[in-house]
Design a protein around this motif. Structure first.
Motif, PDB file in Angstrom:
ATOM      1  N   ASP A 230       0.839  -1.208   0.000  1.00 57.33           N
ATOM      2  CA  ASP A 230       0.000   0.000   0.000  1.00 57.33           C
ATOM      3  C   ASP A 230       0.871   1.254   0.000  1.00 57.33           C
ATOM      4  N   ASP A 231       1.910   1.248   0.831  1.00 60.34           N
ATOM      5  CA  ASP A 231       2.802   2.410   0.899  1.00 60.34           C
ATOM      6  C   ASP A 231       3.581   2.581  -0.398  1.00 60.34           C
ATOM      7  N   ALA A 232       4.022   1.471  -0.981  1.00 61.18           N
ATOM      8  CA  ALA A 232       4.756   1.551  -2.247  1.00 61.18           C
ATOM      9  C   ALA A 232       3.870   2.143  -3.342  1.00 61.18           C
ATOM     10  N   ARG A 233       2.634   1.693  -3.412  1.00 59.39           N
ATOM     11  CA  ARG A 233       1.706   2.225  -4.419  1.00 59.39           C
ATOM     12  C   ARG A 233       1.420   3.702  -4.184  1.00 59.39           C
ATOM     13  N   ARG A 234       1.377   4.098  -2.937  1.00 62.16           N
ATOM     14  CA  ARG A 234       1.134   5.511  -2.627  1.00 62.16           C
ATOM     15  C   ARG A 234       2.313   6.363  -3.088  1.00 62.16           C
ATOM     16  N   ILE A 235       3.532   5.877  -2.870  1.00 63.55           N
ATOM     17  CA  ILE A 235       4.721   6.597  -3.354  1.00 63.55           C
ATOM     18  C   ILE A 235       4.739   6.613  -4.873  1.00 63.55           C
ATOM     19  N   MET A 236       4.411   5.470  -5.478  1.00 64.27           N
ATOM     20  CA  MET A 236       4.417   5.376  -6.942  1.00 64.27           C
ATOM     21  C   MET A 236       3.383   6.308  -7.558  1.00 64.27           C
ATOM     22  N   SER A 237       2.288   6.552  -6.878  1.00 68.62           N
ATOM     23  CA  SER A 237       1.237   7.430  -7.405  1.00 68.62           C
ATOM     24  C   SER A 237       1.710   8.875  -7.535  1.00 68.62           C
ATOM     25  N   MET A 238       2.851   9.205  -6.902  1.00 72.74           N
ATOM     26  CA  MET A 238       3.401  10.565  -6.971  1.00 72.74           C
ATOM     27  C   MET A 238       4.533  10.684  -7.988  1.00 72.74           C
ATOM     28  N   MET A 239       4.779   9.613  -8.765  1.00 79.19           N
ATOM     29  CA  MET A 239       5.814   9.647  -9.809  1.00 79.19           C
ATOM     30  C   MET A 239       5.272  10.324 -11.056  1.00 79.19           C
ATOM     31  N   GLU A 240       6.012  11.289 -11.573  1.00 76.29           N
ATOM     32  CA  GLU A 240       5.644  11.971 -12.822  1.00 76.29           C
ATOM     33  C   GLU A 240       6.801  11.841 -13.798  1.00 76.29           C
ATOM     34  N   LEU A 241       6.565  11.129 -14.903  1.00 73.16           N
ATOM     35  CA  LEU A 241       7.578  10.947 -15.936  1.00 73.16           C
ATOM     36  C   LEU A 241       7.069  11.596 -17.220  1.00 73.16           C
ATOM     37  N   TYR A 242       7.844  12.510 -17.759  1.00 71.77           N
ATOM     38  CA  TYR A 242       7.431  13.185 -18.981  1.00 71.77           C
ATOM     39  C   TYR A 242       8.657  13.651 -19.743  1.00 71.77           C
ATOM     40  N   LYS A 243       8.473  13.891 -21.035  1.00 69.30           N
ATOM     41  CA  LYS A 243       9.572  14.392 -21.862  1.00 69.30           C
ATOM     42  C   LYS A 243       9.776  15.859 -21.581  1.00 69.30           C
ATOM     43  N   SER A 244      11.034  16.243 -21.346  1.00 68.55           N
ATOM     44  CA  SER A 244      11.323  17.632 -20.981  1.00 68.55           C
ATOM     45  C   SER A 244      11.530  18.462 -22.231  1.00 68.55           C
TER      46      SER A 244
END
Length: 244
Positions: A230-244
């Motif tokens: 649950d904690d791992a998924r919560r941290i993962m939900s805050m990952m933002e990957l995009y082309k700069s």
């Protein structure tokens, strides 16, 4: 339910205290937030690069690590202890979870393509099979040892000595990016630990992994494993990957 669950699984990451992190990986930018209450062992952390060039020749100039079947440059790391409210577990710990942000070099045996999760899944299936099931692989050696040991034969299931390879591989959309999610139990050798991965193919030569390594101590491992995930998924939900 949350308070009893927290009492039984231990005090872990503090999501009330978030720290923003970001790094540049080729044409991509990764931005994320990490909760507080991380483990401090009093030793300075290894510095990680804030920018990584995805040119094959330049990649070799960075400090590369080797872990199981992956050669990579680590872009981020953090870990947390789940401490009991009483004297429980190893040094009061009921479990530990670490986060690893790695850029991995793809081997040439199977092609991957930027953003193509199916190609990455095919690549990883072959990678894990080669590492664990072919000559010298941990699973192959365990089967051979089991089959040749008359004491163990018929008494102990060989599955208890095997690393269970990822299956299934699923697609998860997080903040506008599609990630390949998979899980491997007891990575490296059989035991009571789990690793959950979210991966993205950056180009034909490299792929990004966000992984959470979970080590469980005493007590109800099923409940503790659920809390850590649950904690791992919560941290993962805050990952933002995009082309700069």
């Amino acid at each position: 339910m949350q308070l009893p669950k927290r009492l039984l699984t231990g005090k872990g990451p503090a999501f009330s205290r978030l720290n923003t992190k970001e790094c540049n990986i080729g044409d991509y930018r990764l931005k994320y937030q990490l909760p507080g209450n991380s483990i401090d062992i009093g030793i300075p952390k290894k510095p990680n690069p804030s920018h990584l060039n995805l040119n094959n020749d330049l990649f070799a100039t960075y400090e590369c690590d080797k872990e199981f079947n992956r050669t990579f440059v680590q872009m981020g790391f953090e870990w947390w202890a789940y401490r009991g409210f009483f004297l429980q577990g190893s040094f009061g710990q009921l479990g530990r979870m670490s986060l690893h942000v790695d850029v991995n070099r793809a081997e040439p045996h199977a092609p991957i393509s930027e953003g193509d999760l199916n190609s990455l899944a095919s690549y990883l299936k072959q990678e894990y099979w080669t590492y664990y099931e072919t000559d010298g692989g941990i699973n192959l050696r365990a089967r051979q040892h089991y089959e040749n040991n008359k004491v163990l034969m018929g008494d102990t299931p060989v599955s208890g000595f095997l690393v269970i390879l990822p299956d299934p591989y699923t697609k998860e959309r997080i903040n506008g990016a599609d990630w390949l999610a998979y899980h491997i139990n007891s990575e490296g050798m059989a035991g009571h630990h789990h690793t959950y991965y979210w991966a993205y193919p950056l180009n034909k030569d490299f792929y990004l992994t966000i992984s959470f390594w979970m080590q469980l101590e005493i007590g109800n491992r099923a409940m503790r494993s659920e809390r850590l995930l649950d904690d791992a998924r919560r941290i993962m939900s805050m990952m933002e990957l995009y082309k700069s």
